[in-house]
Enzyme design. Structure first.
Site, PDB file in Angstrom:
ATOM      1  N   GLN A  56       0.821  -1.200   0.000  1.00 16.08           N
ATOM      2  CA  GLN A  56       0.000   0.000   0.000  1.00 16.08           C
ATOM      3  C   GLN A  56       0.861   1.259   0.000  1.00 16.08           C
ATOM      4  O   GLN A  56       0.376   2.336  -0.254  1.00 16.08           O
ATOM      5  CB  GLN A  56      -0.894   0.012   1.250  1.00 16.08           C
ATOM      6  CG  GLN A  56      -1.843  -1.158   1.324  1.00 16.08           C
ATOM      7  CD  GLN A  56      -3.035  -1.002   0.396  1.00 16.08           C
ATOM      8  OE1 GLN A  56      -3.543   0.092   0.235  1.00 16.08           O
ATOM      9  NE2 GLN A  56      -3.457  -2.083  -0.232  1.00 16.08           N
ATOM     10  N   ARG A  57       2.149   1.068   0.295  1.00 20.22           N
ATOM     11  CA  ARG A  57       2.948   2.254   0.610  1.00 20.22           C
ATOM     12  C   ARG A  57       3.175   3.148  -0.604  1.00 20.22           C
ATOM     13  O   ARG A  57       3.505   4.313  -0.441  1.00 20.22           O
ATOM     14  CB  ARG A  57       4.278   1.851   1.232  1.00 20.22           C
ATOM     15  CG  ARG A  57       5.173   1.065   0.318  1.00 20.22           C
ATOM     16  CD  ARG A  57       6.574   0.941   0.891  1.00 20.22           C
ATOM     17  NE  ARG A  57       7.440   0.321  -0.088  1.00 20.22           N
ATOM     18  CZ  ARG A  57       7.543  -0.982  -0.260  1.00 20.22           C
ATOM     19  NH1 ARG A  57       6.863  -1.810   0.516  1.00 20.22           N
ATOM     20  NH2 ARG A  57       8.326  -1.466  -1.199  1.00 20.22           N
ATOM     21  N   THR A  58       3.028   2.623  -1.807  1.00 19.09           N
ATOM     22  CA  THR A  58       3.194   3.482  -2.974  1.00 19.09           C
ATOM     23  C   THR A  58       1.873   4.078  -3.429  1.00 19.09           C
ATOM     24  O   THR A  58       1.800   4.736  -4.437  1.00 19.09           O
ATOM     25  CB  THR A  58       3.807   2.702  -4.148  1.00 19.09           C
ATOM     26  OG1 THR A  58       2.929   1.621  -4.450  1.00 19.09           O
ATOM     27  CG2 THR A  58       5.173   2.172  -3.811  1.00 19.09           C
ATOM     28  N   GLN A  59       0.821   3.794  -2.689  1.00 17.29           N
ATOM     29  CA  GLN A  59      -0.500   4.221  -3.132  1.00 17.29           C
ATOM     30  C   GLN A  59      -0.891   5.591  -2.593  1.00 17.29           C
ATOM     31  O   GLN A  59      -1.918   6.126  -2.962  1.00 17.29           O
ATOM     32  CB  GLN A  59      -1.551   3.185  -2.715  1.00 17.29           C
ATOM     33  CG  GLN A  59      -1.289   1.815  -3.286  1.00 17.29           C
ATOM     34  CD  GLN A  59      -1.662   1.735  -4.755  1.00 17.29           C
ATOM     35  OE1 GLN A  59      -2.703   2.195  -5.171  1.00 17.29           O
ATOM     36  NE2 GLN A  59      -0.792   1.158  -5.561  1.00 17.29           N
TER      37      GLN A  59
END
Lengths: 280, 253
Positions: A56-59
């Protein structure tokens, strides 16, 4: 042949690591398709595994820049933005050059995630180097850069992994002045003046009122500074340290950081609760 | 001595009894038969020059280039089979782009030369491939030190750094000429003239038409590998041709 990790392969689409180039990336991509397990193949959990499921961290954006303004004028085009990148609402990085030179006739700037912008710059650099290797003296025109970026952004949104930016592309080539923007899901347009980010709400009305394509550089610069001030005084993620870059037929120039004069001494600011019933 | 026809030259995987790999030798011959390529390292940069033989009169001038940049800070000049040289250049471009994408920085000269040498060497190890019929001169500005370097990459996979080097047809004469130059004191602007002179004078009259290609990487070019600007190159070539004609006239007298 070792393929380069990032491809401009027309089949795959720009800015995407093609399948088969980087096994690690492919593996990661596969993992993202379905929830991952904590348990590795040897039956033990990895110590630093955070959670199953896709990354999720690149979202979501982490370090972000705000407002970029751009407008055409008589001899060319200019864009302006501050030099701040915020970590959430913390004014974390205060002298980031948010305007980048792409080639001798094009500049870009961004709102949104700083690291995604770095990635975009590296894509453009790669593209530029490929071009350079032809050694025929030709470079991509600003509108070509713009349509390339449109494809990159749209491609990435289709992967559900958008680059969290709005970009402003400006340049002059073959006597044509170009100013265009592209957003994080690939929406794009050209205009005589434009803004990305919060400036869309704060600066565009001022531009609409006062901007003309044939205004002189001084007038354009003055208008730009007014718009910057309008944004600065309303946007908590902006700071009073700006850069203006201009492109003309003669070349491009990115200014040193400067400040715009500010004034908080307005009458209504003096006793803010006076007219607000119920405030204290 | 065992030579041609003894079966030791069929594959790179077989040595001849006196320790040669004939396929590699033949590849070197292919290089020697191609047009001259020369490199001169001077005080402020490297100049590469190529004598590009033109098999047909109808070829578009400036096409089929033998010198090309592989990155902003590196370029190559090929001698021998042109398609082989092009393949090497294309690999070098990939290496540069790959390094940049992986490390985020320009590829250092030594590493580029090393990787390219390894690549060429790979083609001397398997029966299923033939060694490259091309050697390349590699001119790089090392991104860390800012120093200019000249390498020669050979089909055998050999890679060495030089002050000045010539490969291809007429290399011996050209090498002698390069050796006479005071490389340490010379600027690239002078070296361009010398390179043009050497290419023009060593050109074999028996050969068909040729084009002289010149490129440099130096302080004047902003540390980037570029064609020598047309006016400078044209002037150097014209001067070299004039000098040659004058010489011929003197000889005739």
């Amino acid at each position: 042949m070792i393929p380069t990790r990032v491809s401009h392969n027309p089949i795959i689409g720009p800015g995407v690591v093609p399948f088969g180039v980087d096994p690690a990336y492919d593996a990661q991509y596969k993992l993202n398709q379905a929830p991952r397990s904590h348990v590795a193949s040897h039956g033990q959990g990895k110590p630093f595994t955070v959670e199953p499921g896709p990354h999720q961290r690149t979202q979501y954006p982490y370090v972000t820049g705000t407002t970029v303004l751009g407008c055409k004028y008589k001899d060319g085009v200019m864009i302006a933005c501050d030099t701040l990148c915020c970590y959430g609402s913390t004014k974390r990085y205060k002298s980031v050059e948010r305007i980048k030179k792409v080639n001798s006739s094009t500049i870009i700037s961004f709102t949104g995630e700083l690291s995604d912008f770095h990635y975009i710059v590296s894509l453009l650099e790669e593209l530029d180097t490929t071009d350079y290797c032809e050694d025929d003296g030709s470079e991509l025109a600003p509108w070509e850069i713009h349509s390339y970026l449109c494809r990159v952004m749209y491609n990435r949104r289709n992967k559900f992994d958008p680059l969290w930016n709005s970009l402003v592309v400006a340049g002059v080539k073959h006597g044509r002045t170009f100013l265009g923007t592209v957003g994080m899901i690939g929406q794009h347009y050209e205009d005589s003046h434009l803004a990305a980010g919060f400036g869309n709400h704060m600066a565009r009305p001022l531009f609409r009122e006062k901007h003309t394509d044939d205004m002189s550089e001084e007038d354009a610069r003055k208008l730009m500074e007014d718009c910057l001030r309008a944004c600065l005084m309303r946007d908590k993620t902006m700071m009073n340290k700006f850069q203006i870059a201009k492109v003309t037929a003669g070349g491009l120039e990115i200014s040193e950081p400067f400040q715009v004069p500010m004034n908080w001494g307005y009458e209504k600011f003096k006793d803010p609760t006076k007219h607000a019933v119920g405030a204290w | 001595m065992s030579g041609i026809g003894t079966g030791y030259d069929l594959s790179t995987t077989t040595y001849s009894p006196d320790g040669k790999v004939f396929q590699v030798d033949y590849a070197c011959k292919a290089v020697d038969n191609g047009g001259l390529a020369l490199g001169i390292k001077c005080s402020d940069g490297v100049v590469l020059g190529v004598e590009k033989l033109l098999p047909f009169k109808m070829l578009v001038p400036g096409s089929n280039r033998r010198i090309a940049p592989v990155d902003r800070h590196a370029g190559m000049a090929g001698a021998g089979l042109a398609p082989d040289a092009r393949q090497i250049m294309s690999r070098a471009r990939s290496e540069c782009a790959n390094y940049k994408s992986f490390y985020g920085d320009k590829i250092p000269s030594k590493i580029l030369a090393d990787r390219m040498a390894n690549y060429l060497h790979m083609f001397t190890l398997y029966w299923s491939v033939r060694p490259f019929g091309a050697a390349v001169l590699l001119a790089v500005r090392d991104p860390a030190t800012g120093k200019y370097e000249l390498y020669l990459l050979e089909p055998s996979g050999e890679c060495q750094r030089y002050h000045g080097m010539a490969i291809g047809k007429g290399r011996q004469a050209a090498k002698n000429e390069v050796e006479k130059l005071k490389l340490g004191e010379m600027s690239c602007l002078e070296a361009v003239k010398e390179a043009a002179r050497i290419i023009v004078t060593t050109h074999d009259e028996k050969d068909k038409d040729y084009e002289c290609e010149l490129a440099w990487i130096c302080d004047d070019s902003g540390g980037e590998f570029k064609k020598v600007p047309k006016d400078i190159a044209d002037e150097a070539i014209a001067a070299a041709k004039r000098a040659l004609e004058d010489d011929d006239a003197m000889d005739a007298d």
